[in-house]
Motif scaffolding. Structure first.
Motif, PDB file in Angstrom:
ATOM      1  N   ALA A 197       0.825  -1.214   0.000  1.00  0.00           N
ATOM      2  CA  ALA A 197       0.000   0.000   0.000  1.00  0.00           C
ATOM      3  C   ALA A 197       0.852   1.254   0.000  1.00  0.00           C
ATOM      4  CB  ALA A 197      -0.923   0.002   1.220  1.00  0.00           C
ATOM      5  N   GLU A 198       2.113   1.140   0.440  1.00  0.00           N
ATOM      6  CA  GLU A 198       2.989   2.308   0.481  1.00  0.00           C
ATOM      7  C   GLU A 198       3.257   2.836  -0.932  1.00  0.00           C
ATOM      8  OE1 GLU A 198       4.816   5.300   2.367  1.00  0.00           O
ATOM      9  OE2 GLU A 198       3.737   3.642   3.333  1.00  0.00           O
ATOM     10  N   VAL A 199       3.308   1.951  -1.927  1.00  0.00           N
ATOM     11  CA  VAL A 199       3.497   2.391  -3.315  1.00  0.00           C
ATOM     12  C   VAL A 199       2.317   3.241  -3.753  1.00  0.00           C
ATOM     13  CG1 VAL A 199       3.893   1.650  -5.687  1.00  0.00           C
ATOM     14  CG2 VAL A 199       4.819   0.298  -3.803  1.00  0.00           C
ATOM     15  N   VAL A 200       1.118   2.768  -3.418  1.00  0.00           N
ATOM     16  CA  VAL A 200      -0.087   3.515  -3.786  1.00  0.00           C
ATOM     17  C   VAL A 200      -0.129   4.853  -3.065  1.00  0.00           C
ATOM     18  CG1 VAL A 200      -2.608   3.467  -3.791  1.00  0.00           C
ATOM     19  CG2 VAL A 200      -1.322   1.360  -4.187  1.00  0.00           C
ATOM     20  N   LEU A 201       0.224   4.861  -1.773  1.00  0.00           N
ATOM     21  CA  LEU A 201       0.193   6.096  -0.994  1.00  0.00           C
ATOM     22  C   LEU A 201       1.188   7.123  -1.529  1.00  0.00           C
ATOM     23  CD1 LEU A 201      -0.071   4.657   2.642  1.00  0.00           C
ATOM     24  CD2 LEU A 201      -1.852   5.836   1.358  1.00  0.00           C
ATOM     25  N   GLU A 202       2.415   6.681  -1.798  1.00  0.00           N
ATOM     26  CA  GLU A 202       3.440   7.601  -2.273  1.00  0.00           C
ATOM     27  C   GLU A 202       3.083   8.175  -3.642  1.00  0.00           C
ATOM     28  OE1 GLU A 202       6.401   8.769  -1.036  1.00  0.00           O
ATOM     29  OE2 GLU A 202       5.863   7.910   0.909  1.00  0.00           O
ATOM     30  N   ALA A 203       2.677   7.303  -4.559  1.00  0.00           N
ATOM     31  CA  ALA A 203       2.348   7.761  -5.915  1.00  0.00           C
ATOM     32  C   ALA A 203       1.081   8.617  -5.903  1.00  0.00           C
ATOM     33  CB  ALA A 203       2.180   6.565  -6.847  1.00  0.00           C
ATOM     34  N   GLY A 204       0.070   8.165  -5.168  1.00  0.00           N
ATOM     35  CA  GLY A 204      -1.178   8.913  -5.124  1.00  0.00           C
ATOM     36  C   GLY A 204      -1.014  10.289  -4.502  1.00  0.00           C
ATOM     37  N   ALA A 205      -0.249  10.355  -3.409  1.00  0.00           N
ATOM     38  CA  ALA A 205      -0.026  11.641  -2.751  1.00  0.00           C
ATOM     39  C   ALA A 205       0.761  12.585  -3.647  1.00  0.00           C
ATOM     40  CB  ALA A 205       0.710  11.426  -1.431  1.00  0.00           C
ATOM     41  N   ALA A 206       1.734  12.034  -4.377  1.00  0.00           N
ATOM     42  CA  ALA A 206       2.543  12.878  -5.260  1.00  0.00           C
ATOM     43  C   ALA A 206       1.716  13.451  -6.402  1.00  0.00           C
ATOM     44  CB  ALA A 206       3.718  12.074  -5.820  1.00  0.00           C
ATOM     45  N   VAL A 207       0.772  12.672  -6.925  1.00  0.00           N
ATOM     46  CA  VAL A 207      -0.078  13.142  -8.023  1.00  0.00           C
ATOM     47  C   VAL A 207      -1.119  14.133  -7.514  1.00  0.00           C
ATOM     48  CG1 VAL A 207      -1.852  12.436  -9.669  1.00  0.00           C
ATOM     49  CG2 VAL A 207       0.253  11.113  -9.470  1.00  0.00           C
ATOM     50  N   SER A 208      -1.612  13.923  -6.305  1.00  0.00           N
ATOM     51  CA  SER A 208      -2.710  14.737  -5.785  1.00  0.00           C
ATOM     52  C   SER A 208      -2.330  16.197  -5.625  1.00  0.00           C
ATOM     53  CB  SER A 208      -3.166  14.176  -4.427  1.00  0.00           C
ATOM     54  OG  SER A 208      -3.651  12.861  -4.574  1.00  0.00           O
ATOM     55  N   PHE A 209      -1.070  16.460  -5.238  1.00  0.00           N
ATOM     56  CA  PHE A 209      -0.692  17.848  -4.938  1.00  0.00           C
ATOM     57  C   PHE A 209      -0.697  18.733  -6.183  1.00  0.00           C
ATOM     58  CE2 PHE A 209       2.624  21.121  -4.348  1.00  0.00           C
ATOM     59  CZ  PHE A 209       1.979  21.848  -3.361  1.00  0.00           C
ATOM     60  N   PRO A 210       0.048  18.391  -7.266  1.00  0.00           N
ATOM     61  CA  PRO A 210       0.020  19.283  -8.433  1.00  0.00           C
ATOM     62  C   PRO A 210      -1.146  18.999  -9.364  1.00  0.00           C
ATOM     63  CG  PRO A 210       1.602  17.549  -8.812  1.00  0.00           C
ATOM     64  CD  PRO A 210       1.007  17.305  -7.449  1.00  0.00           C
ATOM     65  N   GLY A 211      -1.782  17.856  -9.194  1.00  0.00           N
ATOM     66  CA  GLY A 211      -2.829  17.458 -10.131  1.00  0.00           C
ATOM     67  C   GLY A 211      -2.256  16.632 -11.272  1.00  0.00           C
TER      68      GLY A 211
END
Length: 399
Positions: free
Chosen positions: A224-238
């Motif tokens: 789940a850490e892969v999903v969290l890291e990638a998802g959080a990184a995409v969420s900030f700039p869009g």
């Protein structure tokens, strides 16, 4: 439901259930936070001055291994004795709180919170075997608990010394302390004139099904850490083109990790969530250490590329993006015992070789292309592994 008479029979007479308990899943919640903290340290290591990279990375590896020692010994304890017992539940909850304190102190463990980290770690690692020494009096497992306690008492002197000294001495003392614990675990905590024997001969019976299920559960948490890291990184700039491509690559990596872990050919059959179909090797704990470490590196690598997709790419980031899958594949290939009825699969080793050979040329490509290529290689390894599994099943229908 645990019968009242089973509690009064004594801890040594209890047996671990085949399936993990809800309390053990609750314990893993703390490690969601701990793994996020460790991933943050890895990300910070990539942004520091290069001449201090090795020392900073060494600190992160030390923390990761120390936290892993706590989890693995906790899983072994709950896979040996019944974790539904109130006394054992109290030990698990105390360990859970101590682990939370350690996770909070991680960012400053080599700074102002070194003493807090060292003392908390020692209380956990000494407290559990000390409890077993008293709880297993008159039981054959008492001798083994005493051996574990002796080794951890020896390492505790170095942990406390490192917490007090600070600076370079802290790293030296803590490294030696952790080395003592790793050697002790690998050699079954031998003492003079007692030697290092198998756990079964020491009155310790481990439920392989329960332990395998705990490994499977922790693997899913790490994934789940892969999903969290990638998802959080995409969420900030869009969403952006590069970010979207890397997000897709991270998803492919997650699916590949999952598929290889649960359906690798060496087991001869799929490993179910309950742990059936897995015969853990003697080094299974260290194998899962590599697996989880590889997943964390991969998560951080993809997250960093999403945050900064512009070339050129740094060699350290390439090492993280490709080194993570290498660690995962090496760990997965040694997780289970070698089967005498099936040929040893070489697909994962070829995958490791392919990743190592391709990695140096990645410094010439844009970061997004590096992430995409890493995901493609992982997907290819997954496909070839499943084909090898199918051929093995056709050759030996009894698998």
């Amino acid at each position: 439901m645990l019968r009242r008479t089973e509690f009064f029979r004594g801890l040594g007479d209890s047996r671990s259930p085949r399936s993990a308990t809800v309390l053990e899943l609750l314990f893993d919640i703390v490690y969601v936070f701990a793994l996020a903290r460790l991933a943050g340290r890895v990300a910070d290591d990539l942004t520091i001055v290069r001449h201090t990279l090795l020392s900073e990375a060494g600190q992160t590896v030390l923390f990761f291994t120390a936290m892993w020692m706590i989890w693995s010994l906790n899983a072994l304890l709950a896979s040996t004795y019944d974790p539904r017992r109130p006394d054992l539940q109290a030990v698990l909850l105390a360990t859970m709180f101590g682990t939370l304190v350690l996770a909070v102190t991680l960012p400053q463990a080599f700074g102002q919170r070194g003493v807090v980290f060292a003392c908390t770690y020692v209380i956990i690692q000494v407290g559990r075997p000390l409890f077993l020494v008293f709880a297993l009096r008159g039981h054959p497992g008492h001798a083994f608990a005493l051996r574990v306690l002796t080794w951890h008492l020896a390492s505790s002197v170095l942990w406390i010394s490192g917490g007090i000294s600070g600076g370079l001495g802290r790293g030296v003392f803590w490294t030696l302390a952790l080395a003592i614990e790793l050697i002790g675990a690998a050699t079954t905590y031998p003492l003079p004139r007692m030697g290092g024997r198998q756990l079964n001969s020491l009155g310790v019976t481990v439920s392989q099904e329960h332990l395998a299920e705990r490994y499977n559960q922790f693997f899913m948490i790490a994934l789940a850490e892969v999903v969290l890291e990638a998802g959080a990184a995409v969420s900030f700039p869009g969403f952006s083109t590069g970010g979207t491509i890397t997000l897709v690559a991270s998803f492919v990596a997650v699916v590949s990790f999952w598929r290889i872990y649960f359906y690798h050919v060496r087991s001869g059959r799929a490993s179910t969530p309950s742990g059936e179909g897995v015969q853990l090797s003697r080094w299974a704990s260290y194998s899962l250490l590599l697996i989880v470490g590889g997943i964390i590196c991969t998560a951080v690598g993809f997250g960093q590329i999403i945050e900064d997709p512009h070339p050129p790419i740094d060699w350290a980031l390439v090492a993280i993006v490709f080194g993570g899958p290498v660690l995962f594949l090496i760990g997965r290939s040694t997780l289970e015992r070698a089967s005498n009825t099936t040929p040893r699969c070489r697909v994962l080793y070829f995958g490791v070789l392919a990743l190592i050979v391709v990695a140096p040329a990645m410094v010439l490509l844009p970061p997004v292309a590096v992430a995409a290529l890493a995901a493609v290689i992982l997907a290819a390894i997954t496909v070839f592994d499943q084909r090898a599994h199918k051929r093995g099943s056709e050759t030996n229908p009894t698998l």
